[in-house]
Motif scaffolding. Structure first.
Motif, mmCIF file in Angstrom:
data_model
loop_
_atom_site.group_PDB
_atom_site.id
_atom_site.type_symbol
_atom_site.label_atom_id
_atom_site.label_comp_id
_atom_site.label_asym_id
_atom_site.label_seq_id
_atom_site.Cartn_x
_atom_site.Cartn_y
_atom_site.Cartn_z
ATOM 1 N N UNK A 290 0.939 -0.851 -0.043
ATOM 2 C CA UNK A 290 -0.049 -0.017 -0.328
ATOM 3 C C UNK A 290 0.902 1.258 -0.241
ATOM 4 N N UNK A 291 1.437 0.966 0.631
ATOM 5 C CA UNK A 291 3.097 2.214 1.107
ATOM 6 C C UNK A 291 3.803 2.419 -0.422
ATOM 7 N N UNK A 292 4.040 1.639 -0.937
ATOM 8 C CA UNK A 292 5.022 1.450 -2.567
ATOM 9 C C UNK A 292 3.843 2.194 -3.535
ATOM 10 N N UNK A 293 2.485 1.320 -3.293
ATOM 11 C CA UNK A 293 1.381 2.179 -4.959
ATOM 12 C C UNK A 293 0.594 2.971 -4.192
ATOM 13 N N UNK A 294 0.439 4.114 -3.951
ATOM 14 C CA UNK A 294 0.142 5.288 -3.800
ATOM 15 C C UNK A 294 -0.512 5.459 -2.314
ATOM 16 N N UNK A 295 -0.705 4.542 -1.968
ATOM 17 C CA UNK A 295 -1.364 4.107 -0.232
ATOM 18 C C UNK A 295 -1.050 5.282 0.736
ATOM 19 N N UNK A 296 -1.570 5.543 1.368
ATOM 20 C CA UNK A 296 -1.109 6.330 3.115
ATOM 21 C C UNK A 296 -1.400 5.758 4.730
ATOM 22 N N UNK A 297 -0.922 4.615 4.101
ATOM 23 C CA UNK A 297 -1.242 3.722 6.114
ATOM 24 C C UNK A 297 -0.740 3.951 6.604
ATOM 25 N N UNK A 298 0.519 5.114 6.693
ATOM 26 C CA UNK A 298 1.097 5.695 8.013
ATOM 27 C C UNK A 298 -0.060 7.139 8.526
ATOM 28 N N UNK A 299 -1.189 7.225 7.755
ATOM 29 C CA UNK A 299 -2.024 8.621 8.063
ATOM 30 C C UNK A 299 -3.131 8.034 9.664
ATOM 31 N N UNK A 300 -2.544 9.462 9.821
ATOM 32 C CA UNK A 300 -3.676 9.035 11.289
ATOM 33 C C UNK A 300 -4.949 9.346 11.189
ATOM 34 N N UNK A 301 -5.902 8.619 11.720
ATOM 35 C CA UNK A 301 -7.406 8.321 12.328
ATOM 36 C C UNK A 301 -7.784 7.357 10.936
ATOM 37 N N UNK A 302 -6.855 6.511 10.600
ATOM 38 C CA UNK A 302 -7.528 5.781 9.379
ATOM 39 C C UNK A 302 -7.778 4.030 11.026
#
Ligand SMILES: Nc1ncnc2c1ncn2[C@@H]1O[C@H](COS(=O)(=O)NC(=O)[C@@H](N)CS)[C@@H](O)[C@H]1O
Ligand SMILES: [Zn+2]
Length: 409
Positions: A181-193
């Motif tokens: 997810x991080x490598x391909x356009x995701x934002x896994x570390x965004x707070x609140x998810x």
């Protein structure tokens, strides 16, 4: 938007065999049983750095799927998108100081030319993400109202928990998903998810970026996966036969697309089979825009390389294999093309009836094009050494190579 001109598909005697193809979701071969109209969605390009040989290899695979289906006397409803709005496209436009819509148009036009030159059959529906936005907004609103999507500072995320079948395409564990997810356009570390891999459905308008009317979502632009879901559901509906793309789309793109559609409709599956092509590399690394290690179809064409030789180079590797593009691959393909052209320009040869069946058998067995090429080599070799008296054979070989492999001799 306009696709590209279709090359003629010659009629062949007899009928092909039903396609048995590797399905990523079940991990094994699946004998597809499409209706009279076989339905396929193949993810299109993000229009910059088009058309490199990795793109071409992947579209070649799904062109073969179409040709096998046509040979079984079916019709094909082929839908392909153009991701003509996305972060990487905007970044490239800014890097090159070019208007992003001009960049998208120019690269899509080049892609059309390359696909036409390679004789890839065009989609009946060739749809851009931007023109799909009015259809995307209500889907995101439906997911939000059903509690399958949530908001963080104006951005809307899909909650993967909303689909009980989530994970059934890629079968990856949470850690692997998070990395990809991080490598391909995701934002896994965004707070609140809720879940780190929850993907963006609608991104609120950012300063200096294009944005569109999002109805009750507010102005912004669509996420990547929902674009393909909206287009596929609009033109093909749930349960279409094949969702296709390169293996780098398994996760997150095709996993998320399946879950979005299943959460939206309550039906399962989104697609009967998830089919993925291997990666083409150059100098040991997957050809990719970010690495810039690209060989372009248009460069080879400008250098005078026959597109039929490029096509034969692609066909000489199994569609699911990861492989390395080299000059030698192209040279061997060009030599094979010359041998085949010499063979079919002869007035006669050994009967080709059995050969047509050999090509059909090979392609129906998980698109084994390399086997099909070897069968044609053997026929050409026999004609060269033993001659033959069948005056219809060279013409039949030429029509079979065109209809089933897309190569014009
Ligand atoms: N090196 C490669 N080898 C094989 N296929 C590739 C390679 N690079 C990209 N592809 C495939 O080419 C197709 C277009 O890739 S793309 O331009 O990055 N665009 C996208 O992936 C999205 N627009 C799909 S909705 C995808 O199916 C992708 O998997
Ligand atoms: Zn897609």
């Amino acid at each position: 938007m306009y696709a590209w001109p279709a090359s003629e598909v010659p009629a062949l005697p007899g009928t092909g065999r039903d396609l048995r193809i590797h399905d990523t979701a079940t991990g094994g071969p699946l004998t597809l049983a499409p209706g009279p109209v076989a339905r396929i969605y193949v993810c299109g390009i993000t229009p910059y750095d088009a058309t490199h040989l990795g793109h071409a290899a992947t579209y070649n695979a799904f062109d073969l799927v179409q040709r096998v289906w046509l040979d079984t006397k079916r019709q094909v409803h082929y839908v392909q998108n153009v991701t003509d709005i996305d972060d990487p496209l905007l970044e490239r436009a800014i890097r090159d100081g070019e208007d992003w819509t001009r960049l998208a148009e120019r690269e899509t036009a080049l892609f059309r030319e390359d696909m036409t030159a390679l004789r890839m059959l065009p989609p009946q529906h060739y749809i851009g993400a931007v023109e799909s936005i009015p259809g995307i907004v209500p889907l995101v609103e439906r997911l939000r109202d059903a509690g399958a999507a949530y908001e963080i500072d104006g951005d809307f995320y899909f909650s993967v928990e909303a689909d009980p079948h989530f994970g059934e395409v890629s079968h990856l564990d949470a850690e692997a998903m998070r990395l990809l997810s991080a490598e391909r356009g995701g934002d896994p570390d965004r707070p609140g998810k809720k879940n780190p891999v929850d993907p963006m459905l609608w991104m609120a308008a950012r300063e200096g970026e294009p944005s569109w009317d999002g109805g009750s979502l507010g102005p912004g632009r669509p996420g990547w996966h929902i674009e393909c879901v909206a287009i596929a559901l609009d033109h093909l509906g749930m349960g279409f036969d094949v969702q296709g793309g390169g293996s780098d789309l398994v996760f997150p793109h095709h996993e998320m697309g399946a879950s979005h559609a299943q959460a939206l409709t309550g039906e399962h599956p989104f697609a009967q089979a998830y089919v993925h092509a291997g990666m083409v590399a150059l100098n040991g690394e997957k050809m990719s825009k970010s690495k810039g290690n690209l060989v372009f179809v248009s460069t080879l064409r400008r250098e005078g390389v026959d597109p039929a030789a490029i096509r034969l180079a692609l066909l000489s590797h199994h569609y699911r294999a990861d492989w390395e593009w080299t000059d030698q691959v192209l040279q061997e393909a060009a030599a094979r093309l010359a041998r085949w052209r010499a063979a079919v320009s002869r007035p006669d040869g050994p009967s080709a009836d059995a050969l047509v069946e050999e090509i059909r058998t090979a392609l129906s067995d998980d698109l084994d094009a390399p086997q099909a090429l070897l069968a044609i080599d053997r026929w050409a070799e026999r004609q060269h050494t033993d001659g033959g008296t069948d005056e219809g054979a060279p013409g039949l070989v030429s029509r079979a190579v065109d209809a089933l492999l897309g190569v014009a001799l």
